[in-house]
Write a protein that holds these residues in place. Structure first.
Motif, PDB file in Angstrom:
ATOM      1  N   GLN A   1      11.861  -1.384  10.076  1.00  0.00           N
ATOM      2  CA  GLN A   1      10.661  -2.095  10.579  1.00  0.00           C
ATOM      3  C   GLN A   1      10.314  -1.285  11.953  1.00  0.00           C
ATOM      4  O   GLN A   1       9.215  -1.509  12.174  1.00  0.00           O
ATOM      5  CB  GLN A   1      11.739  -3.498  11.237  1.00  0.00           C
ATOM      6  CG  GLN A   1      10.496  -4.430  11.833  1.00  0.00           C
ATOM      7  CD  GLN A   1       9.429  -4.943  10.733  1.00  0.00           C
ATOM      8  OE1 GLN A   1       9.797  -5.094   9.761  1.00  0.00           O
ATOM      9  NE2 GLN A   1       8.251  -4.822  11.227  1.00  0.00           N
TER      10      GLN A   1
ATOM     11  N   THR B   1      14.747 -11.973   9.181  1.00  0.00           N
ATOM     12  CA  THR B   1      13.594 -11.381   9.641  1.00  0.00           C
ATOM     13  C   THR B   1      13.636  -9.993  10.125  1.00  0.00           C
ATOM     14  O   THR B   1      12.433  -9.455  10.929  1.00  0.00           O
ATOM     15  CB  THR B   1      13.302 -12.141  11.336  1.00  0.00           C
ATOM     16  OG1 THR B   1      14.443 -11.866  11.999  1.00  0.00           O
ATOM     17  CG2 THR B   1      13.190 -13.506  11.064  1.00  0.00           C
TER      18      THR B   1
ATOM     19  N   ASN C   1       9.914  -6.815   7.534  1.00  0.00           N
ATOM     20  CA  ASN C   1       8.601  -7.460   7.055  1.00  0.00           C
ATOM     21  C   ASN C   1       7.519  -6.558   6.791  1.00  0.00           C
ATOM     22  O   ASN C   1       7.292  -5.680   7.711  1.00  0.00           O
ATOM     23  CB  ASN C   1       8.077  -8.337   8.017  1.00  0.00           C
ATOM     24  CG  ASN C   1       6.924  -9.504   7.573  1.00  0.00           C
ATOM     25  OD1 ASN C   1       6.570  -9.166   6.506  1.00  0.00           O
ATOM     26  ND2 ASN C   1       6.542 -10.210   8.300  1.00  0.00           N
TER      27      ASN C   1
ATOM     28  N   SER D   1       4.312  -6.130   6.776  1.00  0.00           N
ATOM     29  CA  SER D   1       3.254  -6.856   7.140  1.00  0.00           C
ATOM     30  C   SER D   1       2.016  -6.070   7.322  1.00  0.00           C
ATOM     31  O   SER D   1       0.962  -6.584   7.979  1.00  0.00           O
ATOM     32  CB  SER D   1       3.661  -7.487   8.440  1.00  0.00           C
ATOM     33  OG  SER D   1       4.008  -6.658   9.603  1.00  0.00           O
ATOM     34  N   LYS D   2       1.976  -4.758   7.027  1.00  0.00           N
ATOM     35  CA  LYS D   2       0.596  -3.926   7.286  1.00  0.00           C
ATOM     36  C   LYS D   2       0.224  -3.399   5.887  1.00  0.00           C
ATOM     37  O   LYS D   2       1.164  -2.786   5.040  1.00  0.00           O
ATOM     38  CB  LYS D   2       1.003  -2.734   8.215  1.00  0.00           C
ATOM     39  CG  LYS D   2       1.400  -3.240   9.637  1.00  0.00           C
ATOM     40  CD  LYS D   2       1.574  -2.091  10.511  1.00  0.00           C
ATOM     41  CE  LYS D   2       1.582  -2.568  11.977  1.00  0.00           C
ATOM     42  NZ  LYS D   2       2.059  -1.521  12.825  1.00  0.00           N
TER      43      LYS D   2
ATOM     44  N   THR E   1      10.850  -9.211   3.441  1.00  0.00           N
ATOM     45  CA  THR E   1       9.437 -10.195   3.365  1.00  0.00           C
ATOM     46  C   THR E   1       8.332  -9.291   3.096  1.00  0.00           C
ATOM     47  O   THR E   1       8.363  -8.215   3.725  1.00  0.00           O
ATOM     48  CB  THR E   1       9.350 -11.049   4.689  1.00  0.00           C
ATOM     49  OG1 THR E   1      10.533 -11.944   4.770  1.00  0.00           O
ATOM     50  CG2 THR E   1       8.085 -11.843   4.363  1.00  0.00           C
TER      51      THR E   1
ATOM     52  N   SER F   1       4.354  -9.685   3.244  1.00  0.00           N
ATOM     53  CA  SER F   1       3.394 -10.349   3.644  1.00  0.00           C
ATOM     54  C   SER F   1       2.009  -9.793   3.802  1.00  0.00           C
ATOM     55  O   SER F   1       0.928 -10.249   4.475  1.00  0.00           O
ATOM     56  CB  SER F   1       3.651 -10.897   5.051  1.00  0.00           C
ATOM     57  OG  SER F   1       3.821  -9.831   6.025  1.00  0.00           O
ATOM     58  N   ALA F   2       1.662  -8.657   3.046  1.00  0.00           N
ATOM     59  CA  ALA F   2       0.532  -7.658   3.408  1.00  0.00           C
ATOM     60  C   ALA F   2       0.017  -7.202   1.877  1.00  0.00           C
ATOM     61  O   ALA F   2       1.245  -6.762   1.180  1.00  0.00           O
ATOM     62  CB  ALA F   2       0.480  -6.742   4.433  1.00  0.00           C
TER      63      ALA F   2
ATOM     64  N   CYS G   1       1.443  -2.944  -0.858  1.00  0.00           N
ATOM     65  CA  CYS G   1       2.649  -2.374  -0.297  1.00  0.00           C
ATOM     66  C   CYS G   1       3.450  -2.174  -1.203  1.00  0.00           C
ATOM     67  O   CYS G   1       3.322  -2.578  -2.613  1.00  0.00           O
ATOM     68  CB  CYS G   1       3.187  -3.340   0.795  1.00  0.00           C
ATOM     69  SG  CYS G   1       2.458  -3.476   2.158  1.00  0.00           S
TER      70      CYS G   1
ATOM     71  N   ALA H   1       0.627 -11.426  -0.488  1.00  0.00           N
ATOM     72  CA  ALA H   1       0.678  -9.937  -0.745  1.00  0.00           C
ATOM     73  C   ALA H   1       0.678  -9.614  -2.006  1.00  0.00           C
ATOM     74  O   ALA H   1       1.423  -9.197  -2.767  1.00  0.00           O
ATOM     75  CB  ALA H   1       2.001  -9.600  -0.375  1.00  0.00           C
TER      76      ALA H   1
END
Length: 317
Positions: free
Chosen positions: A58, A85, A88, A90-91, A118, A120-121, A124, A147
Motif C-alpha cells: 500500500q 483495508t 487497495n 486504487s490507481k 481490494t 478498485s481501479a 491493474c 475495476a
C-alpha cells in the motif's frame, strides 16, 4: 531525449536521465518502478531504489501515479499481513509483480475473516504472490470492485489448516459490468477446508471474462460449484480454458461441480478443462442451459482412471 544506458543491476534495470525501465517480461515499463521489502524497507523511503524500498504494497500504491504504467516490485522475502483495508489497488494501470521462487516469494497472510486485497481501479494486475489464509473462512482473497481488465496471474493460494481457510479466491462485486475483462490465469489454489465456496464467484453481469490454466485441489465435500459460480447472472464473450479441478465433492451432485449458474444468456467457450470428484451418479459437471459452448472437457469420478468427455459428444442428426 537522453539515450538509455544499460547497467548491471538485478532484474534487468535500465536507466535514463528521468525514467526507470525494467526489461524482463512483465517487468518492462516506461512508468515509475517502486520496490517493496518488509525486511529492509520503510514507507518514508521514496521506494524507487531497491536499496531503499517501501515497506508495504500500500505504501507503494500511494506513491504510484495512475495510468502511467507504474510497476510495484515486491522483493523476495517480503511478508505482509492483509486486513480488510490494508491493500487497495486504487490507481489505474498499476501492476504488482512479486519476485522470488519457492518459500522466498513474497507472502501475504490473511488473518481476519474480512481480510482481502481490494481492486478498485481499471487495468491493474497482481502477479506471482503467495497468499496464505490464517483465519477461519476468509471471505475472499481478492475482491474486485469497479475495476475493469484486472489480471490475476501466477499466484498461489493456500490454507494454514482445514479451519484456517479461504472461502473464495476471487469475488466480483454485484454492479453490472464493473469487472469486465477480468483475467485469472495460471494460479494454484490448494484448499483444505470441507465447505468452502467457489474458487471464483461472479456476482455481477460480466463481459470478456477469461479464466485459463488454473489448478484447484480441494478437500471440499460440499454440493456447490467448486470452480466458478455465476449465480443468476450472465457472462458474455467468456473463455474458460485449460483449467483443472480435483475435488472430493459428493457422490450425487445436484449443483454443477465445475461451473454453475442459473443465467441462460451466457456466450463463450468452455474447453479443455479437467475435473475429478467422487460423483459417479449424476456427474453434473456443468449446469445445463447456460448458453456456453463446450469442447473436450473431461471428467472422472473413479480413482486411477482418466476422464471422459462431458458434456457428451454431439452426434450427427
Amino acid at each position: 531525449m537522453s539515450l538509455l544506458t544499460k547497467v548491471t543491476l538485478p532484474n534487468g534495470a535500465l536507466f535514463n536521465a528521468s525514467q526507470t525501465f525494467l526489461g524482463a517480461d512483465s517487468l518492462f515499463t516506461t512508468g515509475t518502478v517502486l520496490f517493496v521489502n518488509s525486511v529492509t524497507g520503510s514507507n518514508d523511503n521514496a521506494g524507487t531504489d531497491p536499496g531503499s524500498p517501501k515497506a508495504t504494497v500500500q505504501g507503494a500504491i500511494s506513491a504510484a501515479t495512475a495510468t502511467k504504467g507504474d510497476k510495484i516490485v515486491v522483493m523476495p522475502g517480503h511478508a505482509e499481513t492483509v486486513t480488510a483495508t490494508s491493500i487497495n489497488l486504487s490507481k489505474a494501470g498499476v501492476t504488482v509483480v512479486c519476485l522470488g521462487s519457492g518459500l522466498a516469494r513474497p507472502i501475504f497472510t490473511y488473518s481476519t475473516a474480512a481480510a482481502t486485497i481490494t481492486v478498485s481501479a481499471a487495468n491493474c494486475a497482481f502477479i506471482g504472490g503467495d497468499h496464505f489464509a490464517n483465519f477461519l473462512d476468509v471471505a475472499s482473497a481478492f475482491t474486485i470492485g469497479a475495476a475493469k481488465d484486472f489480471q490475476l496471474v501466477g499466484n498461489t493460494f493456500r490454507n494454514s489448516s482445514a479451519s484456517l481457510n479461504f472461502l473464495s479466491v476471487v469475488t466480483t462485486g454485484s454492479t453490472a459490468n464493473a469487472a469486465d475483462g477480468l483475467l485469472v490465469d495460471g494460479n494454484f489454489y490448494h484448499n483444505l477446508n470441507t465447505s468452502p465456496l467457489a474458487f471464483i464467484s461472479v456476482l455481477g453481469t460480466i463481459a470478456r471474462l477469461t479464466v485459463t490454466n488454473n489448478d484447484v485441489v480441494s478437500a471440499s465435500t460440499a454440493d456447490v460449484g467448486h470452480f466458478i459460480t455465476f449465480s443468476s447472472l450472465n457472462s458474455t464473450g467468456t473463455r474458460i480454458v485449460g483449467n483443472s479441478l480435483v475435488v472430493v465433492g459428493v457422490t450425487t451432485a445436484a449443483v454443477g461441480i465445475f461451473l454453475t449458474g442459473s443465467g441462460t444468456a451466457h456466450t463463450g467457450i468452455v474447453r479443455d478443462n479437467f475435473v475429478s470428484s467422487l460423483d459417479t451418479t449424476t456427474e453434473l459437471v456443468f449446469t445445463a442451459g447456460t448458453g456456453l459452448v463446450y469442447f473436450r472437457n473431461e471428467y472422472t469420478g473413479v480413482a486411477d482412471k482418466s476422464g471422459y468427455i462431458l458434456p457428451a459428444i454431439d452426434s450427427a442428426a
